[in-house]
Scaffold this motif. Sequence first.
Motif, mmCIF file in Angstrom:
data_model
loop_
_atom_site.group_PDB
_atom_site.id
_atom_site.type_symbol
_atom_site.label_atom_id
_atom_site.label_comp_id
_atom_site.label_asym_id
_atom_site.label_seq_id
_atom_site.Cartn_x
_atom_site.Cartn_y
_atom_site.Cartn_z
ATOM 1 N N ARG A 40 0.913 -1.308 0.040
ATOM 2 C CA ARG A 40 -0.120 0.154 0.001
ATOM 3 C C ARG A 40 0.826 1.168 0.018
ATOM 4 N N GLY A 41 0.377 2.278 -0.210
ATOM 5 C CA GLY A 41 1.214 3.553 -0.294
ATOM 6 C C GLY A 41 1.576 3.731 1.113
ATOM 7 N N ARG A 42 0.829 3.640 2.187
ATOM 8 C CA ARG A 42 1.228 3.909 3.477
ATOM 9 C C ARG A 42 2.386 2.942 4.017
ATOM 10 N N VAL A 43 2.477 1.850 3.471
ATOM 11 C CA VAL A 43 3.489 0.812 3.699
ATOM 12 C C VAL A 43 4.885 1.451 3.042
ATOM 13 N N GLU A 61 7.190 13.864 -0.077
ATOM 14 C CA GLU A 61 5.808 14.230 -0.632
ATOM 15 C C GLU A 61 4.800 13.255 -0.958
ATOM 16 N N ASP A 62 3.537 13.421 -0.230
ATOM 17 C CA ASP A 62 2.433 12.680 -0.561
ATOM 18 C C ASP A 62 1.706 12.715 -1.853
ATOM 19 N N CYS A 63 2.109 12.022 -2.711
ATOM 20 C CA CYS A 63 1.842 11.979 -4.100
ATOM 21 C C CYS A 63 0.598 11.078 -4.647
ATOM 22 N N CYS A 64 -0.228 10.506 -3.424
ATOM 23 C CA CYS A 64 -1.280 9.783 -3.874
ATOM 24 C C CYS A 64 -2.252 10.441 -4.715
ATOM 25 N N HIS A 65 -2.504 11.437 -4.913
ATOM 26 C CA HIS A 65 -3.404 12.203 -5.873
ATOM 27 C C HIS A 65 -2.834 12.693 -7.046
ATOM 28 N N ILE A 66 -1.349 12.262 -7.362
ATOM 29 C CA ILE A 66 -0.800 12.512 -8.289
ATOM 30 C C ILE A 66 -0.562 11.784 -9.283
ATOM 31 N N GLY A 87 -9.426 4.916 -5.372
ATOM 32 C CA GLY A 87 -9.870 6.218 -5.603
ATOM 33 C C GLY A 87 -8.958 6.891 -6.321
ATOM 34 N N LYS A 88 -7.747 6.374 -6.530
ATOM 35 C CA LYS A 88 -6.393 7.185 -7.137
ATOM 36 C C LYS A 88 -6.496 7.429 -8.526
ATOM 37 N N PRO A 89 -5.474 8.208 -8.993
ATOM 38 C CA PRO A 89 -5.434 8.419 -10.379
ATOM 39 C C PRO A 89 -5.201 6.977 -11.189
ATOM 40 N N ALA A 136 9.069 10.663 -2.466
ATOM 41 C CA ALA A 136 7.760 10.752 -2.605
ATOM 42 C C ALA A 136 7.084 9.325 -2.723
ATOM 43 N N PHE A 137 5.763 9.198 -2.293
ATOM 44 C CA PHE A 137 5.103 7.918 -2.280
ATOM 45 C C PHE A 137 3.749 8.322 -2.838
ATOM 46 N N TYR A 138 3.497 7.276 -3.535
ATOM 47 C CA TYR A 138 2.253 7.143 -4.495
ATOM 48 C C TYR A 138 1.274 5.871 -3.890
ATOM 49 N N VAL A 180 4.194 16.617 3.155
ATOM 50 C CA VAL A 180 3.472 17.502 2.554
ATOM 51 C C VAL A 180 2.555 16.688 1.612
ATOM 52 N N GLN A 181 1.248 17.131 1.397
ATOM 53 C CA GLN A 181 0.350 16.516 0.559
ATOM 54 C C GLN A 181 -0.330 17.392 -0.373
ATOM 55 N N HIS A 182 -0.099 16.660 -1.828
ATOM 56 C CA HIS A 182 -0.775 17.395 -3.095
ATOM 57 C C HIS A 182 -2.150 17.067 -3.188
ATOM 58 N N ILE A 236 -4.769 -1.893 -5.327
ATOM 59 C CA ILE A 236 -3.753 -1.994 -4.107
ATOM 60 C C ILE A 236 -2.566 -1.588 -4.426
ATOM 61 N N GLY A 237 -1.560 -1.227 -3.459
ATOM 62 C CA GLY A 237 -0.328 -0.944 -3.954
ATOM 63 C C GLY A 237 0.082 0.602 -3.676
ATOM 64 N N GLY A 238 1.638 0.730 -3.554
ATOM 65 C CA GLY A 238 1.995 2.004 -3.321
ATOM 66 C C GLY A 238 3.449 1.977 -3.914
ATOM 67 N N PHE A 269 -6.942 17.094 7.238
ATOM 68 C CA PHE A 269 -7.687 16.867 6.003
ATOM 69 C C PHE A 269 -7.111 15.986 5.106
ATOM 70 N N THR A 270 -6.540 14.646 5.684
ATOM 71 C CA THR A 270 -5.763 13.740 5.168
ATOM 72 C C THR A 270 -6.591 12.490 5.448
ATOM 73 N N CYS A 271 -5.879 11.327 4.836
ATOM 74 C CA CYS A 271 -6.369 10.057 4.974
ATOM 75 C C CYS A 271 -5.852 9.378 6.340
ATOM 76 N N VAL A 272 -6.478 8.486 7.123
ATOM 77 C CA VAL A 272 -5.837 7.883 7.981
ATOM 78 C C VAL A 272 -4.500 7.246 7.914
ATOM 79 N N ALA A 273 -4.374 6.815 6.587
ATOM 80 C CA ALA A 273 -3.106 5.948 5.932
ATOM 81 C C ALA A 273 -2.000 6.666 6.488
ATOM 82 N N VAL A 274 -1.831 8.188 6.511
ATOM 83 C CA VAL A 274 -0.842 8.804 6.709
ATOM 84 C C VAL A 274 -0.307 8.808 8.162
HETATM 85 C C1 LIG Z 1 -5.053 6.836 -0.173
HETATM 86 C C2 LIG Z 1 -4.078 8.020 0.343
HETATM 87 C C3 LIG Z 1 -2.974 7.501 1.119
HETATM 88 C C4 LIG Z 1 -2.718 6.050 1.331
HETATM 89 O O1 LIG Z 1 -3.087 5.059 0.286
HETATM 90 P P1 LIG Z 1 -2.957 3.457 0.679
HETATM 91 O O2 LIG Z 1 -2.400 2.801 -0.602
HETATM 92 O O3 LIG Z 1 -4.217 3.195 0.759
HETATM 93 O O4 LIG Z 1 -1.912 3.330 1.823
HETATM 94 C C5 LIG Z 1 -2.120 8.260 1.522
HETATM 95 N N1 LIG Z 1 -2.330 9.682 1.320
HETATM 96 C C6 LIG Z 1 -3.314 10.215 0.914
HETATM 97 C C7 LIG Z 1 -3.472 11.660 0.726
HETATM 98 C C8 LIG Z 1 -4.305 9.271 0.248
HETATM 99 O O5 LIG Z 1 -5.352 9.810 -0.621
#
Ligand SMILES: *Cc1c(COP(=O)(O)O)cnc(C)c1O
Length: 362
Positions: free
Chosen positions: A11-14, A108-113, A137-139, A130-132, A82-84, A144-146, A36-41
């Motif tokens: 996952r991205g959080r991993v 850099e939290d690039c999960c929305h990039i 819900g992502k681009p 940076a992590f993705y 920092v989260q984009h 699954i995966g990050g 204003f973030t995802c609990v994953a962070v």
């Molecule tokens: C989805 C998301 C994550 C975490 O992603 P996972 O792959 O579910 O761990 C982290 N930061 C933001 C801003 C997200 O939207």
Amino acid sequence: MTTENGFLYFRGRVGLAAILKAIGIGSGDDVVIQAFTCVAVPEAVLAAGGRPVFADVGEDGVNLDLSGLAERITGSTRAIVVQHTFGIPVDMTEVMTIASQFELPVIEDCCHIYPGPGSGGSAGTAGAAAFYSFEWGKPVVVGIGGSVVANGAGLGEQLERHYASLQPPPSLTELKLRIQYHAHRLLYRPSFYWPVRFVYHATSALGLAVPSFNTISAENPEYSWRLSDRHRRRLERRIETVAADVEHARNVAKQYDLGIPECVARPPLALGSEVALARYPLLVDDKAELLATARRARVELSSWYASPVHPLPPEQYGEVGYVAGSCPRAERSATRIVSLPLNTQVGRSDIDRALRLFNRYR
Ligand SMILES: *Cc1c(COP(=O)(O)O)cnc(C)c1O
């Protein structure tokens, strides 16, 4: 196994936890993240042994308040995330100026990039790493995966060492994910968003699907999992079409720009034409009612983020160290922001239905 798409985690959080460990975060170390973030962070910060310190969003209501950032930094701070948000780029020049004053690494939290070379933007290149994410819900959706991209050889070597110790997920988890991926490809389209979401939540609750959120626990085994080879190949195929996906997202955003009445507020953003959003955010005063109306009208409308630490309700804020009332702008955004999809499944009729929904405000 680092590919041209970086290190690939379950996952991205991993991936975020791996970066934090590679930087040397341990007990007693604070990591500044935005509310204003995802609990994953914050979950990843805790998994790495650190302590999340929440900072509020700025005037735009979605990204970190850079004017208040220095005040959140103390002698225990060891890193800044920092989260984009929604794909809206943070001013990294300013972030790096502040961070260098305190000699702190920036992630850099690039999960929305949009990842990969076709995305056109520069997000993800200024910080230490940076992590993705490739969650639903992502681009880029693999289910699954990050991934993690390090911007320095030293950190890359640390990540490499940790990566070698990771395992692929167990075969039952992998099987569920394969079924979910195919079900999603078959069923998902914006007009089916609400029923698909319902089925996903119901099957997750029954243990038949792999959920997006788990109970926060120090023993979560997922933090020792990498992405499976099957999902890596799927990701590589998906990334090949990113340039076309970005083009589509920009076109759909343009239709929303033109068709949604001006009385519906947009977060005040200075967006250049090169920006590709993950979702299209809007500000409303009747969020709950609008979401219910959208469901009836078969309009995909997301409540991202429904909480300053999505999806946690106030009684669970304590699990990640968030104090209710401490980030008032983030809390206000959670009650007002909704967002429309921009993915390749969004067609003319979806756009028209969305425009009709918002034209009720005229
Ligand atoms: C989805 C998301 C994550 C975490 O992603 P996972 O792959 O579910 O761990 C982290 N930061 C933001 C801003 C997200 O939207």
